[in-house]
Structure formats: structure tokens, C-alpha cells
Design an enzyme around this catalytic site. Structure first.
Site, short mmCIF file in Angstrom:
data_model
loop_
_atom_site.label_atom_id
_atom_site.label_comp_id
_atom_site.label_asym_id
_atom_site.label_seq_id
_atom_site.Cartn_x
_atom_site.Cartn_y
_atom_site.Cartn_z
N GLU A 148 26.71 54.53 39.51
CA GLU A 148 26.37 55.56 40.50
C GLU A 148 25.04 56.22 40.14
OE1 GLU A 148 30.10 57.62 40.29
OE2 GLU A 148 31.07 55.91 41.27
N GLY A 177 36.14 52.53 42.51
CA GLY A 177 36.56 53.44 43.59
C GLY A 177 36.98 52.73 44.86
N SER A 229 38.81 50.79 39.28
CA SER A 229 40.16 50.96 39.86
C SER A 229 41.30 50.67 38.89
CB SER A 229 40.30 50.10 41.13
OG SER A 229 39.36 50.52 42.09
C1 PEP Z 1 34.15 54.72 37.21
O1 PEP Z 1 33.53 55.42 37.96
O2 PEP Z 1 33.72 54.57 36.06
C2 PEP Z 1 35.36 54.06 37.69
C3 PEP Z 1 35.79 53.02 37.06
O3 PEP Z 1 35.97 54.59 38.82
P1 PEP Z 1 37.38 54.17 39.45
O4 PEP Z 1 38.38 54.07 38.31
O5 PEP Z 1 37.72 55.25 40.41
O6 PEP Z 1 37.19 52.84 40.11
#
Ligand code: PEP
Length: 251
Positions: free
Chosen positions: A97, A173, A213
Site C-alpha cells: 500500500e 484485503g 487474507s
Molecule cells: C496486509 O496488509 O499486510 C495484509 C496481509 O492484509 P489482509 O490480511 O487484510 O489481507
């Protein structure tokens, strides 16, 4: 034998009071667990209060980002000295991100890693490919570019302090988790790359977390893979019960 780490990346979530409440619940649920590392990475504004709330517990503290300079005219930035000052032992560097929305490049990731190490912070270096890259067969080339760029100029002694988080962007995500087979084989590729840049003894020591996730339902299968040494958890780390269940899956 590599020690597992279960790390929570809270991203831009939780007020100070909510963050403190979360770690109180988490420490209650996990207070007898010492066989793996538990890490939370709150927002900058919650770091100090969370740091105080986790004193005397088995929960460690990390920041989600930092700038590479110690101080100066860098409006809006936070320095390694500042995150250390509030009790951080770890720092996430190069999350996808940050790369996507805030223009981080291999060069800035490399500078941040160097700076973190010079302040004795343990960096968690995030790497991962986009869906189109996976589908076009470019995964290994993308990961190699990220690894070589991020680790440019590092000695084996410095590399030993770095944790890698493999986070396929298509799994972050989205609810789509990489299968344990995909995650394990990709993480083996990463470990082999570390062996070729440094040496295989070091590559065998390095912890490589999986992120994307991770939830209570899939954590056990992922964490039992040979090349997966823990998880970097986003969404599910915002709920103490879910995060505690992921931690228990690593026992
Ligand atoms: C992250 O942002 O590092 C991540 C793995 O998010 P999520 O577990 O929500 O996929």
C-alpha cells in the site's frame, strides 16, 4: 528451527482507546504463549499508549512505516528515532500500500531498511506481485527485482536482522488467500534467492512471513508449510479473538 512470528498490521484503523482495548483483550487471550513472537503494528498516534499497555506482556511493538532521516524539515514524516523512543522494536518497510499509494520505490525501501538497521530496529520487508504479474508468469522476476533492489549494499550480518513478508498483492484485503502450495513454493523461491545473494546458512535462518487474507480458518494450513515462518495479518488482526485464534494456529 525458525521461531514463528504472528504480526498484526492495523493499517489506518483504531483510535488510541480502541487500540489499547484491543491489546488488553489480546494479552488476556495469549498471555501464556511464549513459543512464538506476537507483534502488533498500530498507527503512529496509538504507538505510545499501546506501548504502555503491553508492558510486561508477551506482545511486541512495531510501526507501519518510517522515514530514513533522524530529524529535520520533513513535514508529516516520522523518524526511526521517534518510533524507537515510543518502544518500537520492529518496523514494516515497503508495504504494497505504501508502494502503490505513496510512491515508495526500491530505492526508498532500501534507504529505509538501512536507516532502520542503524537504529537497531528490526525491519519487516514486504514484497509481492500483482495479479496480472502472477497470471503472466512474471512473479519470480518481480520478486527478484524487489529483493535485489531492497537489499542492495547489505552485508550478511545486516540481512540476519531483516524479516521478509511475502504478500501477494492480489491476496491482500481481497479474501483471496494464496493456497499453502503457492505461498510455500514462492517463499522457497525467496529463500533460495537470499541464499544466492548471501549464503544458504543465512537463508535458512531468515524468517519469511506470509501475508494476504490470513484468517483463523486458513492459518493452520499456511503456518504448517516448511517455508512459512509466520503471518503478517491485516484485517483479522483488528479483532482480538480472530487474531488470538491465528496465533493459536501457530502453536
Ligand atoms: C496486509 O496488509 O499486510 C495484509 C496481509 O492484509 P489482509 O490480511 O487484510 O489481507
Amino acid at each position: 528451527m525458525r521461531r514463528l512470528m504472528i504480526a498484526g498490521n492495523w493499517k489506518m484503523n483504531k483510535t488510541v482507546a480502541e487500540g489499547v482495548d484491543l491489546v488488553r483483550k489480546l494479552s488476556y487471550a495469549t498471555n501464556n504463549i511464549t513459543s512464538l513472537d506476537i507483534l502488533v503494528c498500530p498507527t503512529f498516534t496509538a504507538l505510545k499508549s499501546v506501548s504502555e499497555a503491553i508492558k510486561g506482556t508477551n506482545i511486541k511493538l512495531g510501526a507501519q512505516n518510517m522515514f530514513w532521516e533522524e530529524s529535520g524539515a520533513y513535514t508529516g514524516e516520522i523518524s526511526p528515532l521517534m518510533i524507537k523512543d515510543v518502544g518500537c522494536e520492529y518496523v514494516i518497510i515497503g508495504h504494497s500500500e505504501r508502494r502503490e499509494y505513496f510512491g515508495e520505490t526500491e530505492e526508498t525501501v532500501n534507504k529505509k531498511l538501512k536507516s532502520a538497521l542503524s537504529y537497531s530496529l528490526k525491519p519487516i520487508l514486504c514484497i509481492g506481485e500483482k495479479l496480472a504479474e502472477r497470471e503472466s508468469g512474471a512473479t519470480e522476476r518481480v520478486l527478484e527485482t524487489q529483493i535485489v533492489g531492497a537489499l542492495d549494499g547489505f552485508s550478511a550480518v545486516e540481512m540476519e536482522q531483516i524479516i521478509i513478508a511475502y504478500e501477494p498483492i492480489w491476496a491482500i484485503g481481497t479474501g483471496k488467500t494464496a493456497t499453502p502450495e503457492i505461498a510455500d513454493s514462492t517463499q522457497k523461491f525467496i529463500r533460495d534467492k537470499i541464499a544466492s545473494i548471501f549464503n544458504s546458512q543465512l537463508a535458512n535462518k531468515i524468517r519469511i512471513l506470509y501475508g494476504g487474507s490470513v484468517k483463523p480458518e486458513n492459518a493452520k494450513d499456511l503456518l504448517s508449510c516448511e517455508n512459512i515462518d509466520g503471518a503478517l495479518v491485516g484485517g483479522a488482526s483488528l479483532d482480538a479473538d480472530k487474531f488470538a485464534k491465528i496465533i493459536e494456529a501457530g502453536l
